[in-house]
Design a protein around this motif. Structure first.
Motif, PDB file in Angstrom:
ATOM      1  N   ALA A  89      44.543  43.332  44.347  1.00 58.82           N
ATOM      2  CA  ALA A  89      44.442  44.777  44.114  1.00 58.82           C
ATOM      3  C   ALA A  89      43.421  45.092  43.019  1.00 58.82           C
ATOM      4  N   LEU A  90      43.482  44.374  41.913  1.00 58.58           N
ATOM      5  CA  LEU A  90      42.536  44.623  40.825  1.00 58.58           C
ATOM      6  C   LEU A  90      41.110  44.262  41.214  1.00 58.58           C
ATOM      7  N   ALA A  91      40.932  43.129  41.883  1.00 62.33           N
ATOM      8  CA  ALA A  91      39.588  42.729  42.304  1.00 62.33           C
ATOM      9  C   ALA A  91      39.011  43.719  43.301  1.00 62.33           C
ATOM     10  N   THR A  92      39.845  44.249  44.176  1.00 63.81           N
ATOM     11  CA  THR A  92      39.383  45.238  45.149  1.00 63.81           C
ATOM     12  C   THR A  92      38.949  46.525  44.455  1.00 63.81           C
ATOM     13  N   VAL A  93      39.734  46.987  43.501  1.00 66.17           N
ATOM     14  CA  VAL A  93      39.389  48.218  42.794  1.00 66.17           C
ATOM     15  C   VAL A  93      38.096  48.046  42.008  1.00 66.17           C
ATOM     16  N   ILE A  94      37.993  46.978  41.236  1.00 64.45           N
ATOM     17  CA  ILE A  94      36.793  46.758  40.426  1.00 64.45           C
ATOM     18  C   ILE A  94      35.572  46.543  41.307  1.00 64.45           C
ATOM     19  N   GLY A  95      35.699  45.693  42.320  1.00 65.12           N
ATOM     20  CA  GLY A  95      34.575  45.440  43.210  1.00 65.12           C
ATOM     21  C   GLY A  95      34.142  46.678  43.974  1.00 65.12           C
ATOM     22  N   SER A  96      35.106  47.475  44.406  1.00 63.09           N
ATOM     23  CA  SER A  96      34.765  48.707  45.127  1.00 63.09           C
ATOM     24  C   SER A  96      34.025  49.683  44.234  1.00 63.09           C
ATOM     25  N   LEU A  97      34.473  49.820  43.008  1.00 64.79           N
ATOM     26  CA  LEU A  97      33.792  50.727  42.080  1.00 64.79           C
ATOM     27  C   LEU A  97      32.364  50.263  41.795  1.00 64.79           C
TER      28      LEU A  97
END
Length: 180
Positions: A101-109
């Motif tokens: 979840a955290l990697a997805t949020v950071i990578g998406s941003l």
């Protein structure tokens, strides 16, 4: 919005595919086991009052001194292995889901900023992504864990640091397609 019927057709195909159904059933079963671990586990492996060294290293299916049966045996301190697996599954699933979840949020941003800003910002962010992806993932995670220390939160941080770049690259390419 022209590809909405196409997306609905793809979702309909996925729902009828046996592999997807099996995966969803397995995921729901794992989540149920994780949530019900305190009720399903015969013994709390973290409760030191339950340990009995006389029951140490029992073979699978053996009975304890008080008549309790250990289906997967015990370790050298008398802890039930089935209980340890059920409680360990909770930690593993928590680490995995939170890291993704955290990697997805950071990578998406990062990917969205790179795609929509363009120019120098895009170039710098994508070179950072290339730099991170150029190193072996496991090696970088192990080095980070050695530097950060022990703990579940440190494991999540190490996984996020090495995985966000994958999501950034994917999100940037999708955002560039939509921008055009």
């Amino acid at each position: 919005m022209t590809d909405t019927p196409r997306r609905r057709a793809i979702l309909r195909q996925l729902r009828s595919h046996p592999t997807v159904k099996g995966s969803v059933i397995a995921l729901v079963a794992l989540l149920a086991i994780v949530l019900l671990a305190p009720f399903l586990a015969p013994q709390n492996p973290y409760d030191l009052a339950n340990l009995d060294l006389m029951d140490g290293r029992l073979a699978p299916g053996s009975a304890s001194m008080d008549g309790f049966r250990y289906w997967l045996g015990t370790d050298n301190q008398g802890r039930d292995m089935l209980s340890a697996i059920l409680y360990g599954l909770r930690i593993s699933l928590t680490v995995g889901l939170s890291a993704v979840a955290l990697a997805t949020v950071i990578g998406s941003l990062v990917g969205l900023v790179a795609a929509y800003a363009g120019g120098l910002i895009d170039t710098l962010l994508m070179r950072l992504v290339d730099f991170i992806l150029g190193f072996p993932t496991i090696l970088v995670a192990l080095v980070l864990l050695a530097m950060l220390g022990r703990g579940v939160d440190k494991v999540v941080i190490a996984i996020v640091v090495v995985q966000w770049a994958h999501y950034a690259r994917i999100m940037r390419s999708r955002a560039l397609q939509e921008r055009r």
